[in-house]
Design a protein around this motif. Structure first.
Motif: not given
Length: 503
Positions: A322, A325-326, A341-343, A347-348, A350
């Motif tokens: 998380n 990703r943020n 989830y990361i991409e 996601s910030k 991506r």
């Protein structure tokens, strides 16, 4: 006389009508029964995943119509996508599949309780080799008779189309006599990093430190990882990224997994018994926690955590994912299944992420494998077992594994070799020099994971019947060490003593 003849004729007519009606009803019932006997050659299966399975031509695909199977599984990518895809399986076979997805800790508790009680509530089981297979293998159905029976649906390409290491870990316990599960997922720890940050500041870092700081370079060590993390903290504005790295040092299975990568990278391990990391053993005999490479790995890990986000001491793999990703951290160690989830669009980071095998130590890069198998509960009916086997064949097939990988919310690496060699799209992607720049977010981590699976890079943790107690000792001591900054020699001695007590 004439009246008697009329009555006789009426009776005959009524009898004929009744016989005709019964015959018609029997015909309808026969037709209905016949409609429940559907073979793989039926047009219903054209263009479906079933077409590519090894199913005898006379096998009744509706044989288990009306049966309900509960599949207990960790709430991960495979479970999410199978929830949707299983609707097709149910429609074509008449078997009602209920995916019971839950968090890892709850899963282990429920599976173990169900097997111990012999309740048979969950017919199909997600079998973690280190938490369930090792402790409850005698409660699982032995799959050899199903694999060797060619008069019923068979698992195509087993074992040659599966990765040998994954079969050793997921399917067997102690020896190769019995097969308890089929490999189901293949999650592996890799390194995620912000390639936009590393590209933007590479010259500044080189001018300051004098070496290539990219995490995908072959000489990127754990020492450099800590140094790079600190440099990012001190030199890059928080608006771009707050911390250089984030770890998973919570008192949780995550700290054991993360430390294990470093331990193996520096040539160490917990035990040195033969087959302890593959087939598994009931117990260990040779403890290595007093060795110099074990103590060195403890010191390296302490520095890694110190150089990371202060919150790392309370983070597990979900928290770290998380934070990355943020956009809060520039590097993290985590399971490859987090890639989509990361991409994804929310996601910030991506499109800004790079993937690599983990940093190296004195010996190698070590990347812990965390895959699990899919098995059948021993305490269910024969018919349920056969229906469960049909589902396992379907769920672990090459086509289904590719669907799970290619799905927009997918990205889980297939457990089939043919998925990489036989799929044109993936083969082209693997041969593309700048593959990470492509838009398909499900593929971006593939090269890093395949490299992590290579014999010289993969790390397999100890597989022991008493691993639950072993892990508790390791998790507790590792967390205490980083939380209270305890000397590594004290911790290594404490671990040695506590492991000896449960020997």
């Amino acid at each position: 006389m004439r009246e008697r003849n009329v009555i006789s004729i009426i009776i005959i007519i009524m009898t004929l009508i009744f016989v005709s009606a019964c015959s018609h009803q029997t015909s309808l019932e026969q037709k209905t029964a016949d409609s429940d006997i559907i073979t793989i050659n039926n047009k219903l299966f054209k263009g479906t995943n079933f077409e590519n399975l090894e199913i005898p031509s006379n096998y009744n695909m509706k044989k288990f119509k009306g049966i309900t199977l509960n599949f207990i599984v960790e709430n991960n990518i495979n479970a999410n996508i199978l929830s949707h895809e299983s609707e097709t399986f149910s429609r074509l076979t008449g078997i009602n599949i209920k995916i019971r997805a839950m968090d890892y800790d709850t899963l282990i508790q429920k599976v173990n309780l169900d097997l111990l009680s012999q309740a048979g509530e969950y017919q199909i089981i997600y079998v973690d080799p280190y938490q369930t297979l090792n402790r409850f293998y005698t409660h699982l159905e032995i799959l050899n008779p199903y694999i060797n029976n060619f008069d019923t649906p068979n698992i195509k390409g087993f074992p040659e189309d599966f990765f040998s290491t994954q079969i050793l870990v997921d399917s067997y316990f102690k020896d190769k006599e019995n097969i308890y599960t089929i490999p189901f997922d293949s999650t592996t720890m890799i390194l995620y990093y912000r390639k936009d940050i590393f590209n933007k500041y590479k010259d500044d870092f080189f001018e300051d430190k004098g070496y290539n700081w990219r995490p995908d370079s072959e000489d990127f060590t754990w020492e450099k990882y800590s140094e790079v993390a600190r440099w990012i903290d001190n030199n890059i504005p928080d608006e771009e990224v707050k911390y250089g790295s984030g770890q998973m040092a919570q008192k949780h299975n995550s700290i054991f997994c993360e430390f294990s990568n470093i331990l193996s990278a520096y040539g160490g391990d917990y035990f040195s018994d033969e087959n302890i990391n593959t087939l598994g053993l009931d117990n260990f005999s040779v403890i290595n926690t007093l060795d110099s490479d074990f103590i060195q790995a403890l010191d390296i890990y302490k520095e890694v955590v110190k150089a990371s986000s202060p919150e790392s001491i309370n983070w597990n793999w979900t928290d770290t994912a998380n934070a990355f990703r943020n956009g809060e951290i520039a590097m993290m160690v985590n399971w490859d299944e987090n890639s989509t989830y990361i991409e994804n669009e929310q996601s910030k980071v991506r499109g800004k992420v790079g993937y690599a095998i983990l940093p190296s130590g004195d010996e190698r890069s070590a990347n812990i494998y965390g895959g699990s198998g899919i098995g059948i509960n021993k305490y269910i009916s024969k018919k349920e077992k056969e229906a469960a086997w049909l589902y396992i064949i379907w769920a672990t097939s090459k086509n289904m594994q590719l669907k799970i990988l290619k799905h927009p919310e997918g990205g889980s690496m297939p457990i089939r070799k043919s998925a990489y060699k036989g799929d044109n799209e993936i083969r082209e992607y693997l041969n593309e020099p700048n593959a990470e720049e492509k838009k398909n977010i499900s593929y971006k981590h593939i090269k890093a994971v395949l490299k992590a699976w290579e014999k010289e890079n993969i790390y397999l943790r100890p597989k022991l019947k008493n691993f639950y107690q072993v892990e508790k000792i390791l998790v507790s001591n590792l967390h205490e060490m980083v939380e209270k900054d305890i000397d590594s020699k004290i911790i290594s001695g404490k671990i040695f003593k506590e492991l000896n007590e449960i020997k």
